[in-house]
Design a protein around this motif. Structure first.
Motif, mmCIF file in Angstrom:
data_model
loop_
_atom_site.group_PDB
_atom_site.id
_atom_site.type_symbol
_atom_site.label_atom_id
_atom_site.label_comp_id
_atom_site.label_asym_id
_atom_site.label_seq_id
_atom_site.Cartn_x
_atom_site.Cartn_y
_atom_site.Cartn_z
ATOM 1 N N PRO A 102 33.404 -8.894 45.691
ATOM 2 C CA PRO A 102 32.927 -9.990 45.379
ATOM 3 C C PRO A 102 31.366 -10.351 45.925
ATOM 4 O O PRO A 102 30.631 -10.856 45.417
ATOM 5 N N ASP A 103 31.184 -9.868 47.242
ATOM 6 C CA ASP A 103 29.935 -9.925 47.744
ATOM 7 C C ASP A 103 29.061 -8.648 48.048
ATOM 8 O O ASP A 103 28.106 -8.987 48.441
ATOM 9 N N GLY A 104 29.368 -7.642 47.221
ATOM 10 C CA GLY A 104 28.791 -6.688 47.153
ATOM 11 C C GLY A 104 28.830 -5.899 48.454
ATOM 12 O O GLY A 104 27.986 -4.735 48.808
ATOM 13 N N ARG A 105 29.442 -6.139 49.461
ATOM 14 C CA ARG A 105 29.675 -5.713 50.610
ATOM 15 C C ARG A 105 30.873 -4.830 50.804
ATOM 16 O O ARG A 105 32.069 -5.125 50.353
ATOM 17 N N PRO A 106 30.723 -3.583 52.000
ATOM 18 C CA PRO A 106 32.054 -3.032 52.049
ATOM 19 C C PRO A 106 33.323 -3.707 52.519
ATOM 20 O O PRO A 106 33.367 -4.824 53.158
ATOM 21 N N ILE A 107 34.365 -3.335 52.413
ATOM 22 C CA ILE A 107 35.692 -3.658 52.698
ATOM 23 C C ILE A 107 36.280 -2.485 53.868
ATOM 24 O O ILE A 107 36.676 -1.395 53.336
ATOM 25 N N LYS A 166 32.864 -8.138 60.321
ATOM 26 C CA LYS A 166 32.584 -9.072 59.255
ATOM 27 C C LYS A 166 32.811 -8.260 57.977
ATOM 28 O O LYS A 166 32.645 -8.887 56.943
ATOM 29 N N LEU A 167 33.285 -7.159 57.795
ATOM 30 C CA LEU A 167 33.836 -6.344 56.691
ATOM 31 C C LEU A 167 35.055 -6.228 56.241
ATOM 32 O O LEU A 167 35.653 -5.545 55.505
ATOM 33 N N GLY A 168 35.808 -7.186 56.998
ATOM 34 C CA GLY A 168 37.136 -7.229 57.072
ATOM 35 C C GLY A 168 37.733 -8.109 55.717
ATOM 36 O O GLY A 168 36.832 -8.660 55.240
ATOM 37 N N LEU A 169 38.991 -7.961 55.265
ATOM 38 C CA LEU A 169 39.516 -8.835 54.296
ATOM 39 C C LEU A 169 39.541 -10.363 54.713
ATOM 40 O O LEU A 169 39.577 -10.886 53.596
ATOM 41 N N ILE A 184 52.166 -3.912 47.498
ATOM 42 C CA ILE A 184 52.573 -4.185 49.023
ATOM 43 C C ILE A 184 51.792 -5.280 49.718
ATOM 44 O O ILE A 184 51.669 -5.506 50.822
ATOM 45 N N GLY A 185 51.439 -6.163 48.815
ATOM 46 C CA GLY A 185 50.972 -7.449 49.237
ATOM 47 C C GLY A 185 49.361 -7.469 49.652
ATOM 48 O O GLY A 185 49.196 -8.616 50.530
ATOM 49 N N ILE A 186 48.773 -6.693 49.495
ATOM 50 C CA ILE A 186 47.305 -6.660 50.206
ATOM 51 C C ILE A 186 46.425 -6.971 48.791
ATOM 52 O O ILE A 186 46.177 -6.033 47.880
ATOM 53 N N ASP A 187 46.041 -8.236 48.954
ATOM 54 C CA ASP A 187 44.658 -8.546 47.792
ATOM 55 C C ASP A 187 43.371 -7.834 48.306
ATOM 56 O O ASP A 187 42.972 -8.087 49.234
ATOM 57 N N PHE A 188 43.086 -6.697 47.406
ATOM 58 C CA PHE A 188 41.985 -6.060 47.724
ATOM 59 C C PHE A 188 40.838 -6.393 46.674
ATOM 60 O O PHE A 188 41.017 -5.771 45.521
ATOM 61 N N PRO A 189 39.877 -7.319 46.662
ATOM 62 C CA PRO A 189 39.304 -7.668 45.699
ATOM 63 C C PRO A 189 38.132 -6.614 45.319
ATOM 64 O O PRO A 189 37.089 -6.545 46.085
#
Ligand SMILES: Cc1cc2nc3c(=O)[nH]c(=O)nc-3n(C[C@H](O)[C@H](O)[C@H](O)COP(=O)(O)OP(=O)(O)OC[C@H]3O[C@@H](n4cnc5c(N)ncnc54)[C@H](O)[C@@H]3O)c2cc1C
Lengths: 396, 459
Positions: free
Chosen positions: A318-323, A366-369, A219-224
């Motif tokens: 990638p940065d070890g932080r939540p999304i 700052k936890l956004g995509l 659905i077009g969401i890049d969720f790393p």
């Protein structure tokens, strides 16, 4: 193997619709659903397996993630969770970190000062004080720090408590039912597809751990997010220490209320997961290095038997932080490896995103995509986080 | 390619030694397999955990000894002699060049697979009284035998309630059984042979108990038992074991509502056996390099018969009867999916049970294990996992598997399991968690000049 249901369920019909469908019955999804149900939202949680069967039921139970914007809310909530949920979580307050290496002790003292400056009090312990607080150590312990915050709880018990509390509020849980995709119309998700049919919904929360990436891509969401295996060992019970949340010597973990010492730490292995989840969760001979460090940290417990080990699959960004973000009517959430402790607050934040579009109690911008807008496709390889291919493994 | 220094790759040492063939279990099947391999010119290691350290036997590892060992079991040198005397093939194995290690258990089997690719080869974890180590193999032969199916009845946690395999081992391998008068539960071949074996060792057999109306063993075996003057109680169930400080003093049986009291010091469960395959269970399915021989290759006893016994005991056992000795979990706690006694049981929990959990889908034995703690104790669930599965199956109407095994499949002390000679990369690449420094940046500092990180700050 326990992961295979012993028999097929006399399956209740799949709900035709719900206001919100949550994909993933780990702590993140269940807490979100519980918070939504507390606000009167009609919610259904679906999981490919049973509640808490991935990282959420297999972790160290630690709850002391000072770095998170959700931490203050987490701290406010944990002491009330047994009462709010109506079921025991085994939550215990406070933590101690001891060290037998002078440089590490200095480092942790500095971390302690930083936490104190943030308003989370940390006291230094000298060797004698540390030995008094941690009777299983001895004079090889140079000292430590005492966190007057944080704590720990029992992972599987907490997951089940969320699940039962959710059901008590009328929320529904459908186990053994994987989301296979989303029905969309006009750029919005209108339903969650499963092998048993589609559940129509107004909004969806994806809290599917490492599997979220594969689920969201169509659905077009890049969720790393990527997966790794982490391991723990547990001993037979030792006499109860005044504070069970004792870390140090390269380990994290806890003494359970029963007395068992459950500890993890050390190297992980990056693995591939499919949309169906990890193919297995094996522990490795790493348990011997864990045993060594537990024996060093607790010399007075070194005679205790190790009775189990296990592994769980950890999600990492990638940065070890939540999304934590919302794209249209899809709220996406992963806590990147520290999701158990923060779960009382992560669910609250997700509820706010779903219902109000923004978090009411903390700045989580700052936890956004958006921070991954320029992420390279080979971000895993760049970090050395790619799973080894089968044929490069040094033959069995 | 970038390397993650905190990744496991390269940190597990290759096995200390490697053999063409490693055989686990020096019973008749394992010893024969070892001899055959050695005579074929292959390097062979044969390990057996017997003699088991006395402390372990006290917690029923690996068999259900029920505390009926004599003091002789605490003398390892004597036990080694007894084991050699019991298995003359061991001498042959030595002569054939097999390396034989007694008092050595295999506690873990590790192989690369879909979720583990970094091992330097398949390996088996071993431990004796002094250390643990890993060995590699070309072929692994598992000859780990069978163990008793243990079903708990009121009083089964008293010393003197034991299993038939344990009785056999103490009598024939160890010559260290303290029993004088025994009651045997079950009427299959296993039960009757156990009765005759006990008799042959001058142990008084006070009776054999069968829940059904007919004896299950073949007629000629029954004839032997009857000729020996041993009473067989059919249509009878065990109601409880009673006794004092030294354990069982009598068994109380129930037949047609009437109690029968039998004075015995030992009650032997000979209801069935199951293959002792925990090494594989904890590791994943067998592969081409692994062969099972002897009793561990079998399918175990008739499950329907075991289930019938479980139901019969369940019909007379009070709800507070202990199911898991280590964690003191009762039948009622198990069926109510209640937490251990040291936790509060708030009102909402009273409404929860196996039945309500079943509404959410088929019950998973490991989920119930983690919630109730049944099977989570120091004996590693060996004593109760089968009866827990039986009770859960009866109550749910589904066929529930026993909870899974986990390595180490034998209890091993921390200091002994510990790898004191790790490869240097292990310590160099050791972090509390993943070693991702940006993970610990306090939120307020993200995106500021202060973002520079101070190493691992996991608390
Ligand atoms: C060994 C270990 C130790 C840890 N120690 C700690 C600690 O001390 N403190 C701490 O805070 N954290 C710890 N963690 C991390 C923590 O466990 C995780 O961050 C947290 O559990 C993540 O929860 P989650 O609900 O987001 O994801 P998960 O627990 O992974 O749950 C995701 C759920 O989604 C389901 N799912 C996936 N795909 C689908 C699909 N297509 N359809 C339906 N369902 C799907 C999965 O079955 C799973 O149940 C540890 C983890 C491990 C493995």
């Amino acid at each position: 193997m326990s992961d295979v249901p012993a028999a097929l369920p006399a399956s209740a019909p799949l709900p035709a619709s719900a206001t919100v469908v949550v994909v993933g019955a780990g702590v993140t999804g269940l807490s979100a659903a519980w918070w939504l149900a507390r606000s009167g939202v009609d919610v259904v949680v679906i999981d490919k397996g049973i509640v808490g069967w991935e990282a959420s039921g297999r972790n160290g139970g630690g709850a002391s993630h000072y770095q998170s914007p959700l931490f203050a809310e987490e701290q406010r909530l944990w002491p009330q969770m047994d009462e709010l949920l109506g079921y025991p979580t085994e939550y215990q307050r406070e933590r101690i970190i001891i060290q037998r290496d002078a440089a590490l002790l200095d480092h942790y003292r500095a971390v302690g000062r930083m936490c104190s400056a943030m308003g989370y009090r940390v006291d230094d312990l000298d060797s004698a004080q540390a030995q008094a607080m941690v009777p299983l150590t001895d004079a090889t312990c140079l000292g430590g720090i005492h966190l007057r915050f944080g704590g720990h709880a029992n992972p599987q018990r907490t997951v089940q408590a969320y699940a039962w509390a959710l059901q008590d509020l009328g929320g529904r849980i459908v186990q053994h039912c994987a989301a296979t995709g989303f029905a969309t119309a006009g750029g919005r998700v209108t339903g969650v597809e499963t092998a048993r049919g589609t559940i129509a919904c107004d909004a969806v929360v994806v809290a599917a751990g490492p599997q979220a990436a594969a689920l969201l891509a169509p659905i077009g969401i890049d969720f790393p997010v990527t997966a790794a295996r982490a391991e723990m060992i547990v001993t037979e019970p030792a006499p109860l220490m005044p504070i069970g949340g004792v870390d140090g010597n390269g380990l994290y973990g806890r003494q359970t209320l029963r007395g068992n010492l459950a500890f993890g730490g050390g190297p992980h292995e990056w693995i591939a997961t499919t949309g169906d989840g990890p193919e297995a969760r094996p522990a490795s001979p790493l348990i011997r290095s864990l045993a060594r460090r537990v024996a060093e940290m607790f010399p007075r417990a070194a005679h205790l038997n190790v009775i189990r080990s296990w592994a769980g699959i950890v999600e990492n960004t990638p940065d070890g932080r939540p999304i934590l973000d919302r794209v249209g009517n899809v709220t996406v959430a992963t806590m990147s490896g520290v999701g158990f402790g923060l779960s009382p607050a992560s669910g609250h934040a997700i509820r706010d995103l779903v219902v109000d579009g923004e978090c009411s109690f903390a700045d989580i911008a700052k936890l956004g995509l958006a921070r991954f807008a320029d992420l390279e496709p080979d971000w895993r390889e760049q970090r050395g986080w790619a799973a080894q291919a089968a044929d490069t493994g040094l033959a069995a | 390619m970038t390397v993650d220094v905190f990744d496991l790759t390269g940190k597990i040492a290759p096995p200390e030694a490697r053999y063409d063939v490693v055989v686990v279990g020096a019973g008749s099947a394992g010893t024969a397999a070892a001899i055959e391999a050695a005579e074929g010119g292959r390097s062979v290691l044969l390990v057996d955990e017997n003699p088991v350290p006395p402390g372990m036997m006290g917690t029923d590892v690996p068999l259900f000894y029920g505390g009926r060992m004599t003091a002789a079991a605490a003398n390892p040198a004597r036990m080694v002699e007894a084991i050699f005397a019991a298995n003359p093939l061991l001498e042959t194995a030595f002569d054939a060049g097999v390396e034989v290690l007694l008092g050595t258990c295999a506690w873990g089997l590790y192989r690369n697979g879909p979720a583990m690719r970094t091992l330097p080869g398949a390996m088996l974890g071993l431990a004796d009284a002094d250390r643990a180590w890993m060995v590699g193999y070309g072929e692994l032969v598992l000859a780990t035998g069978a163990r008793d199916v243990v079903l708990g009845f009121p009083g089964w946690d008293r010393p003197g309630v034991m299993g038939a395999q344990a009785l056999y081992a103490l009598l024939t391998r160890y010559e260290a059984l303290s029993t004088r008068r025994v009651l045997i539960l079950g009427s299959d071949r296993l039960a009757l042979e156990t009765a005759l074996l006990a008799r042959a060792h001058f142990i008084e057999v006070a009776g054999i108990v069968e829940i059904g109306d007919t004896v299950r063993a073949p007629a000629e075996l029954v004839a032997h038992v009857v000729a020996a003057g041993i009473t067989i109680h059919t249509g009878t169930v065990i109601a409880r074991a009673e006794g004092g400080i030294d354990g069982v003093e009598r068994a109380v049986l129930l037949r047609d509502g009437i109690e029968i009291v039998v004075a015995v010091d030992t009650i032997c469960l000979a209801i069935g056996t199951e293959p002792a395959t925990e090494l594989l269970d904890a590791s994943g399915p067998a592969d081409a390099a692994i062969r099972l021989v002897g009793d561990c290759a079998g399918s175990g006893s008739d499950r329907a018969a075991i289930a019938a016994w479980s139901r019969a005991i369940g019909a007379v056992a009070a709800p507070e009867t202990i199911v898991c000795q280590c964690e003191e979990v009762s039948r009622a706690d198990l069926l109510g999916v209640q937490p251990p006694r040291y936790l509060d049981r708030p009102i909402a929990l009273a409404a929860r049970s196996l039945a309500t959990l079943g509404h959410d889908g088929p019950v998973d034995p490991d989920q119930i294990k983690r919630l109730t703690r049944a099977g989570m104790g120091a004996c590693q669930g060996r004593r109760c996992r089968t009866q827990v599965a039986c009770i859960l199956s009866e109550a749910s109407g589904l066929s529930v598997n026993p909870a899974t095994y986990r390595a180490p499949v034998r209890p091993i002390p921390l200091k002994l399991l510990a790898d004191w000679d790790e490869v240097a990369a292990m310590a160099a690449g050791w972090d509390v968690w993943f070693g991702i420094p940006t993970q610990w940046t306090p939120y307020a500092k993200i995106g500021t000049d202060d973002e520079a990180v101070g190493g691992n700050m996991h608390v």
